[in-house]
Design an enzyme around this catalytic site. Structure first.
Site, PDB file in Angstrom:
ATOM      1  N   ASN A 145       0.858  -1.166   0.000  1.00 44.46           N
ATOM      2  CA  ASN A 145       0.000   0.000   0.000  1.00 44.46           C
ATOM      3  C   ASN A 145       0.908   1.234   0.000  1.00 44.46           C
ATOM      4  O   ASN A 145       1.821   1.311   0.820  1.00 44.46           O
ATOM      5  CB  ASN A 145      -0.841  -0.063   1.289  1.00 44.46           C
ATOM      6  CG  ASN A 145      -2.035   0.819   1.186  1.00 44.46           C
ATOM      7  OD1 ASN A 145      -1.940   1.908   0.602  1.00 44.46           O
ATOM      8  ND2 ASN A 145      -3.144   0.363   1.724  1.00 44.46           N
ATOM      9  N   HIS A 279     -12.920  -0.950   5.734  1.00 43.00           N
ATOM     10  CA  HIS A 279     -13.162  -2.354   5.405  1.00 43.00           C
ATOM     11  C   HIS A 279     -14.282  -2.939   6.272  1.00 43.00           C
ATOM     12  O   HIS A 279     -14.534  -2.459   7.370  1.00 43.00           O
ATOM     13  CB  HIS A 279     -11.906  -3.189   5.660  1.00 43.00           C
ATOM     14  CG  HIS A 279     -10.729  -2.737   4.842  1.00 43.00           C
ATOM     15  ND1 HIS A 279     -10.824  -2.483   3.507  1.00 43.00           N
ATOM     16  CD2 HIS A 279      -9.442  -2.512   5.185  1.00 43.00           C
ATOM     17  CE1 HIS A 279      -9.636  -2.103   3.051  1.00 43.00           C
ATOM     18  NE2 HIS A 279      -8.780  -2.104   4.056  1.00 43.00           N
TER      19      HIS A 279
HETATM   20  N1  CTP Z   1      -6.527  -9.824   8.006  1.00 39.19           N
HETATM   21  C1  CTP Z   1      -7.456 -10.600   8.715  1.00 39.19           C
HETATM   22  N2  CTP Z   1      -7.488 -10.533  10.073  1.00 39.19           N
HETATM   23  C2  CTP Z   1      -6.682  -9.709  10.733  1.00 39.19           C
HETATM   24  C3  CTP Z   1      -5.751  -8.894  10.036  1.00 39.19           C
HETATM   25  C4  CTP Z   1      -5.701  -8.980   8.659  1.00 39.19           C
HETATM   26  O1  CTP Z   1      -8.230 -11.339   8.120  1.00 39.19           O
HETATM   27  N3  CTP Z   1      -6.741  -9.684  12.087  1.00 39.19           N
HETATM   28  C5  CTP Z   1      -6.450  -9.965   6.534  1.00 39.19           C
HETATM   29  C6  CTP Z   1      -7.288  -8.923   5.792  1.00 39.19           C
HETATM   30  O2  CTP Z   1      -7.887  -9.547   4.673  1.00 39.19           O
HETATM   31  C7  CTP Z   1      -6.274  -7.887   5.367  1.00 39.19           C
HETATM   32  C8  CTP Z   1      -5.025  -8.727   5.141  1.00 39.19           C
HETATM   33  O3  CTP Z   1      -5.098  -9.769   6.121  1.00 39.19           O
HETATM   34  O4  CTP Z   1      -6.599  -7.193   4.181  1.00 39.19           O
HETATM   35  C9  CTP Z   1      -3.740  -7.934   5.312  1.00 39.19           C
HETATM   36  O5  CTP Z   1      -3.762  -7.326   6.583  1.00 39.19           O
HETATM   37  P1  CTP Z   1      -3.401  -5.802   6.810  1.00 39.19           P
HETATM   38  O6  CTP Z   1      -2.041  -5.537   6.338  1.00 39.19           O
HETATM   39  O7  CTP Z   1      -3.751  -5.457   8.211  1.00 39.19           O
HETATM   40  O8  CTP Z   1      -4.446  -5.069   5.848  1.00 39.19           O
HETATM   41  P2  CTP Z   1      -5.068  -3.639   6.160  1.00 39.19           P
HETATM   42  O9  CTP Z   1      -3.967  -2.688   6.524  1.00 39.19           O
HETATM   43  O10 CTP Z   1      -6.178  -3.758   7.132  1.00 39.19           O
HETATM   44  O11 CTP Z   1      -5.719  -3.106   4.955  1.00 39.19           O
HETATM   45  P3  CTP Z   1      -5.690  -3.110   3.437  1.00 39.19           P
HETATM   46  O12 CTP Z   1      -6.564  -4.272   3.142  1.00 39.19           O
HETATM   47  O13 CTP Z   1      -6.313  -1.781   3.139  1.00 39.19           O
HETATM   48  O14 CTP Z   1      -4.329  -3.236   2.868  1.00 39.19           O
END
Ligand code: CTP
Length: 305
Positions: A145, A279
């Site tokens: 990102n 999200h």
């Molecule tokens: N994820 C999940 N449960 C969590 C943390 C993350 O299921 N406790 C999954 C989500 O599908 C998420 C992915 O792992 O998109 C990657 O996590 P992260 O880097 O935290 O993504 P985000 O920063 O929340 O967001 P983005 O999707 O906008 O990149």
């Protein structure tokens, strides 16, 4: 008092979620085929998920803010597009899509993840050393990102070596960037690509196709997902469902307590930064759980050994 009530509440919620989950999973070929063909006909991720010189010529227009601003692909940006779509004419037997959930902490899933033919990871997660045993090291595709470049590397306006050195752990994997998702992402993503080239990193940057993202958003919306933005995890799982015969998800568990031990979990396996409010992670998780139940993909919850 709260401790007891809260524990009761958490265990009730988690028990409800887990009622749909079975460890004894078996792939249902028909359901897998049906879902894959639905996805392919709606989104064509196979040859559209990623921007290429073939699907996005110089002068292609991308609109932002409901048409209030736009961007026309310049020859300079075009020259950074990959010539061929990395997934065309190719399917993998087994893919592991690794979310960043705290459920991976102490999971001992590293070996199993690394045994997949194609491993996809999200948002340049830390790997190696103490994490390797639980999350593995193999990476064939990793997303980034642009906010990571902005927050961690001063928008790549200053020294870029630390950024490029941080990529060593992903060796020569694809680096998937949403460079054209927002107009303001383009310059910082260009700086990331030039840094990779100038410092001789073997990583292969490619761009998400915003048109694919719109189609994918509509696809999931029709299935009841009304979030502001799809999470990287569900996007990666969707791509995997088109290009892999067997899709295994790890690190997907957007809840505060472990499904089996009920103990507290951090949001990520490496920190406790909370999920973005754009999200709808629990709804996404419900949809993925549905696919697990139908034998379309395998969601790994709990420990691996
Ligand atoms: N994820 C999940 N449960 C969590 C943390 C993350 O299921 N406790 C999954 C989500 O599908 C998420 C992915 O792992 O998109 C990657 O996590 P992260 O880097 O935290 O993504 P985000 O920063 O929340 O967001 P983005 O999707 O906008 O990149």
């Amino acid at each position: 008092m709260c401790i007891l009530i809260c524990m009761f509440f958490h265990s009730n919620t988690i028990n409800k979620i887990m009622q749909n989950y079975s460890q004894a999973w078996k792939k249902q070929e028909d359901n897998h085929k049906k879902f894959r063909s639905q996805l392919s006909s709606s989104c064509s991720g196979f040859d559209k998920a990623i921007i290429t010189q073939a699907n996005t010529p110089v002068g292609s227009k991308f609109s932002y803010d409901g048409g209030k601003s736009s961007y026309l692909v310049s020859p300079e940006v075009f020259s950074t597009f990959t010539k061929e779509h990395p997934f065309s004419n190719k399917t993998w037997d087994t893919c592991a899509v690794v979310g960043n959930g705290g459920i991976l902490t102490d999971s001992r899933c590293g070996e199993r993840i690394d045994s997949a033919q194609f491993v996809m990871r999200c948002n340049l997660p830390p790997l190696g050393n103490s994490y390797a045993k639980h999350v593995g090291v193999k990476t064939d595709l990793v997303t980034a990102n642009p906010t990571i470049f902005m927050e961690k590397y001063e928008s790549l306006m200053r020294r870029r070596r630390p950024f490029v050195e941080s990529l060593h752990i992903y060796s020569s994997s694809l680096l998937l960037l949403p460079a054209l998702a927002l107009r303001q992402y383009i310059p910082v993503c260009m700086r990331a690509i030039y840094s990779i080239e100038d410092f001789g990193s073997p990583m292969r940057p490619v761009f998400f196709n915003p048109e694919y993202m719109q189609k994918l958003t509509a696809f999931w919306r029709a299935k009841g997902l009304r979030s502001g933005r799809l999470s990287t995890g569900i996007i990666m799982a969707s791509i995997a469902l088109e290009v892999c015969e067997n899709v295994h998800l790890y690190g997907f568990w957007p809840f505060d307590n472990h499904p089996y031990g009920l103990y507290d979990l951090t949001n990520h396996y490496y920190d406790d930064r909370k999920a973005k409010s754009v999200h709808a992670m629990p709804t996404e998780f419900g949809l993925l759980m549905g696919l697990h139940k139908q034998g379309v993909l395998k969601l790994h919850l709990g420990d691996c050994q």
